[in-house]
Design a protein around this motif. Structure first.
Motif, short mmCIF file in Angstrom:
data_model
loop_
_atom_site.label_atom_id
_atom_site.label_comp_id
_atom_site.label_asym_id
_atom_site.label_seq_id
_atom_site.Cartn_x
_atom_site.Cartn_y
_atom_site.Cartn_z
N LEU A 80 0.74 -1.19 0.08
CA LEU A 80 -0.10 0.06 0.09
C LEU A 80 0.84 1.16 0.12
CD1 LEU A 80 -1.80 -2.29 1.40
CD2 LEU A 80 -3.25 -0.36 2.21
N LEU A 81 1.74 1.28 0.86
CA LEU A 81 2.84 2.43 0.84
C LEU A 81 3.74 2.74 -0.44
CD1 LEU A 81 4.24 1.59 4.23
CD2 LEU A 81 2.49 2.61 3.71
N ILE A 82 4.09 1.30 -0.99
CA ILE A 82 4.70 1.48 -2.42
C ILE A 82 3.76 2.17 -3.46
CG2 ILE A 82 5.82 0.38 -4.19
CD1 ILE A 82 7.09 -1.32 -2.02
N ILE A 83 2.57 1.60 -3.61
CA ILE A 83 1.86 2.10 -4.77
C ILE A 83 1.40 3.40 -4.51
CG2 ILE A 83 -0.52 1.44 -3.85
CD1 ILE A 83 0.78 0.80 -7.37
N GLN A 84 1.20 4.08 -3.41
CA GLN A 84 0.88 5.28 -2.94
C GLN A 84 2.04 6.32 -3.66
OE1 GLN A 84 -1.56 7.24 -2.54
NE2 GLN A 84 -1.44 8.36 -0.60
N SER A 85 2.99 5.87 -3.42
CA SER A 85 4.31 6.73 -3.88
C SER A 85 4.41 6.78 -5.41
CB SER A 85 5.60 6.11 -3.33
OG SER A 85 5.48 6.45 -1.93
N PHE A 86 4.01 5.36 -5.84
CA PHE A 86 4.01 5.47 -7.13
C PHE A 86 2.85 6.44 -7.90
CE2 PHE A 86 2.10 3.51 -11.04
CZ PHE A 86 3.19 3.24 -11.91
N TYR A 87 1.72 6.30 -7.52
CA TYR A 87 0.69 7.10 -7.96
C TYR A 87 1.10 8.64 -8.12
CZ TYR A 87 -2.94 3.40 -7.71
OH TYR A 87 -3.59 2.47 -7.62
N ARG A 88 1.88 9.15 -7.17
CA ARG A 88 2.24 10.33 -7.42
C ARG A 88 3.43 10.56 -8.43
NH1 ARG A 88 3.96 14.59 -2.67
NH2 ARG A 88 4.40 16.54 -4.09
N ALA A 89 4.32 9.51 -8.54
CA ALA A 89 5.31 9.75 -9.66
C ALA A 89 4.69 9.29 -10.87
CB ALA A 89 6.18 8.70 -9.37
N ALA A 90 3.69 8.61 -11.05
CA ALA A 90 2.93 8.53 -12.35
C ALA A 90 2.48 9.64 -12.88
CB ALA A 90 2.01 7.11 -12.37
N SER A 91 1.76 10.25 -11.95
CA SER A 91 1.31 11.66 -12.36
C SER A 91 2.00 12.51 -12.94
CB SER A 91 0.26 12.14 -11.29
OG SER A 91 0.79 12.56 -10.27
N GLU A 92 3.25 12.64 -12.32
CA GLU A 92 4.34 13.48 -12.95
C GLU A 92 4.73 12.91 -14.16
OE1 GLU A 92 5.67 16.33 -11.51
OE2 GLU A 92 5.24 16.27 -9.51
N LEU A 93 5.13 11.72 -14.21
CA LEU A 93 5.55 11.07 -15.41
C LEU A 93 4.63 11.48 -16.47
CD1 LEU A 93 7.84 9.42 -17.05
CD2 LEU A 93 6.52 7.40 -16.14
N ALA A 94 3.51 11.00 -16.65
CA ALA A 94 2.51 11.24 -17.67
C ALA A 94 2.51 12.75 -18.27
CB ALA A 94 0.93 10.99 -17.09
N LEU A 95 2.64 13.85 -17.34
CA LEU A 95 2.74 14.99 -17.90
C LEU A 95 3.91 15.30 -18.62
CD1 LEU A 95 0.98 17.19 -15.08
CD2 LEU A 95 0.05 16.50 -17.23
N ARG A 96 5.09 14.77 -18.18
CA ARG A 96 6.31 15.04 -18.64
C ARG A 96 6.36 14.18 -20.02
NH1 ARG A 96 11.15 16.15 -15.33
NH2 ARG A 96 10.50 16.91 -13.44
N ARG A 97 5.69 13.05 -20.22
CA ARG A 97 5.64 12.40 -21.58
C ARG A 97 4.36 12.91 -22.34
NH1 ARG A 97 7.90 7.58 -21.88
NH2 ARG A 97 6.34 6.62 -23.33
N GLY A 98 3.80 13.89 -22.00
CA GLY A 98 2.85 14.66 -22.81
C GLY A 98 1.27 14.20 -22.92
N PHE A 99 1.04 13.46 -21.50
CA PHE A 99 -0.33 12.94 -21.55
C PHE A 99 -1.02 13.73 -20.37
CE2 PHE A 99 2.09 9.62 -23.91
CZ PHE A 99 1.27 9.17 -24.64
N ASN A 100 -2.26 13.51 -20.46
CA ASN A 100 -2.96 14.07 -19.37
C ASN A 100 -3.64 12.82 -18.72
OD1 ASN A 100 -4.92 14.77 -17.49
ND2 ASN A 100 -5.97 16.38 -19.04
N PRO A 101 -3.05 12.46 -17.44
CA PRO A 101 -3.31 11.27 -16.90
C PRO A 101 -4.81 10.87 -16.45
CG PRO A 101 -2.34 12.57 -15.20
CD PRO A 101 -2.35 13.26 -16.61
N ASP A 102 -5.61 12.22 -16.70
CA ASP A 102 -6.99 11.98 -16.13
C ASP A 102 -8.07 11.41 -17.12
OD1 ASP A 102 -6.79 12.98 -13.63
OD2 ASP A 102 -6.84 15.12 -14.15
N VAL A 103 -7.48 11.59 -18.38
CA VAL A 103 -8.10 11.27 -19.88
C VAL A 103 -7.48 10.44 -20.70
CG1 VAL A 103 -9.87 13.08 -19.67
CG2 VAL A 103 -7.70 13.59 -20.55
N PRO A 104 -7.07 9.32 -20.29
CA PRO A 104 -6.42 8.52 -21.23
C PRO A 104 -7.15 7.99 -22.66
CG PRO A 104 -6.55 7.26 -18.96
CD PRO A 104 -7.59 8.45 -18.98
N PRO A 105 -6.18 8.17 -23.79
CA PRO A 105 -7.04 7.84 -25.07
C PRO A 105 -7.85 6.58 -24.94
CG PRO A 105 -4.80 8.29 -25.32
CD PRO A 105 -4.90 8.09 -23.89
N HIS A 106 -9.39 6.74 -25.52
CA HIS A 106 -9.89 5.51 -26.03
C HIS A 106 -10.77 4.93 -24.55
CE1 HIS A 106 -8.06 6.30 -29.46
NE2 HIS A 106 -6.86 5.91 -29.18
#
Length: 343
Positions: free
Chosen positions: A309-335
């Motif tokens: 639970l602790l690991i995935i909580q940290s991961f979610y924050r990192a993933a939201s940052e990574l998505a934007l850096r890669r040019g994606f909006n994490p709230d509205v994935p394609p399709h």
């Protein structure tokens, strides 16, 4: 847009409060269910879920089998919804996990479980859903509205509900004492510095996410989130299974993210990480008590069951940052839509 502007970031940040609220609100129903299950233990446990909820079910399998000694298997919803095959589930405990409680194939499988003589328990966020209506016992996730397509707080709430049920059912004193401290540990995890992960994977094309035992479910979840929110192809493997062929892909241009908890799986998972580093791969390791290049901080001091639970909580924050850096909006994935109603 900053990561903190996204729904994914804000909803994941709520997870500590969600878990605190859930543990308090569900104590009566979980304790009553646990007492009933101790008095009349099921012959086996069947889980049923899709997507992120199925990754919570993978976590539940390891929790129930290691702590309760009860065989736990995942049901394929298609067996009931498409093939209409009757199952021999009398005296089983059937646990359906769902954020929406609306997917038709999940509902048909739960109905089939009741007909077959199983006890149906629903871990569901929407308590006015069809799944909640047909369950014998409802354990609400109490995650509140989740508008981002990427499930975060509802996934963590499902893991916490599994832990809560296990603690009350098994009577494990250590786990019982750890539950009240879990929300604060999740807050620390949210504040942990995982910037090296979202900085290191900006240009990645493929990667493996590796976990074992309690950590396999979150490896599956992280791989899904990489694909869903970051446009990054990721596959999850057990630290044991990854050596049976998939490891041939790993090298300088193929990064690996390893999740581990401080239990009997730790040594083998770290050994895989060392082997991959020896091949020149960029390897990240998230595990309590680990230090040095490529390590991601994870709070310690809790039972190994709590670490995912602790690991995935940290991961979610990192993933939201990574998505934007890669040019994606994490709230509205394609399709993709928030609720996927498979039949």
């Amino acid at each position: 847009m900053n990561a903190s502007d996204t729904l994914m970031f804000r909803e994941a940040q709520e997870s500590a409060a969600v878990v605190a609220r859930q543990l308090a609100a569900n104590e009566a129903v979980v304790s009553a269910l646990a007492q009933s299950l101790r008095e009349a233990p099921p012959r086996f446990i069947v889980t049923c879920a899709r997507g992120s909820s199925d990754h919570a079910a993978a976590y539940a399998k390891y929790v129930f089998e290691t702590q309760l000694g009860i065989a736990t298997a995942s049901a394929s919803p298609s067996v009931s919804s498409v093939y209409a095959a009757e199952q021999q589930w009398r005296d089983a405990l059937f646990i359906a996990i769902s954020q929406s409680g609306k997917s038709p194939d999940l509902l048909r499988t739960a109905e089939a479980a009741k007909r077959a003589g199983a006890r149906v328990v629903a871990l569901v966020n929407l308590t006015d859903s069809p799944l909640a209506a047909l369950a014998d016992t409802v354990i609400p996730l109490h995650a509140g509205p989740e508008r981002s397509v990427a499930a975060t707080k509802s996934y963590l709430a499902a893991l916490a509900a599994v832990l809560h049920l296990c603690a009350r059912w098994s009577g494990d004193a250590e786990l019982d004492a750890a539950l009240p401290t879990l929300p604060d540990a999740l807050r620390k995890s949210w504040d942990a510095d995982w910037s090296s992960l979202h900085e290191g994977l900006v240009g990645a094309h493929n990667l493996f996410v590796v976990g074992r035992g309690f950590g396999l479910g979150i490896a599956l979840e992280a791989a899904l989130k990489f694909k869903e929110t970051c446009g990054l192809h990721a596959e999850a493997f057990s630290a044991a299974e990854v050596k049976h062929g998939p490891m041939a892909l790993v090298g300088p241009d193929f990064p690996v993210l390893c999740f581990a908890q401080d239990d009997d799986t730790l040594a083998s998972t770290l050994a895989v990480a060392r082997e991959f580093r020896g091949r020149g791969a960029q390897v990240f390791v998230a595990a309590p008590g680990q230090h040095g290049p490529g390590t991601l901080p994870v709070p310690g001091g809790l039972p190994a069951l709590c670490t995912p639970l602790l690991i995935i909580q940290s991961f979610y924050r990192a993933a939201s940052e990574l998505a934007l850096r890669r040019g994606f909006n994490p709230d509205v994935p394609p399709h993709l839509n928030k609720v996927t109603e498979t039949v």
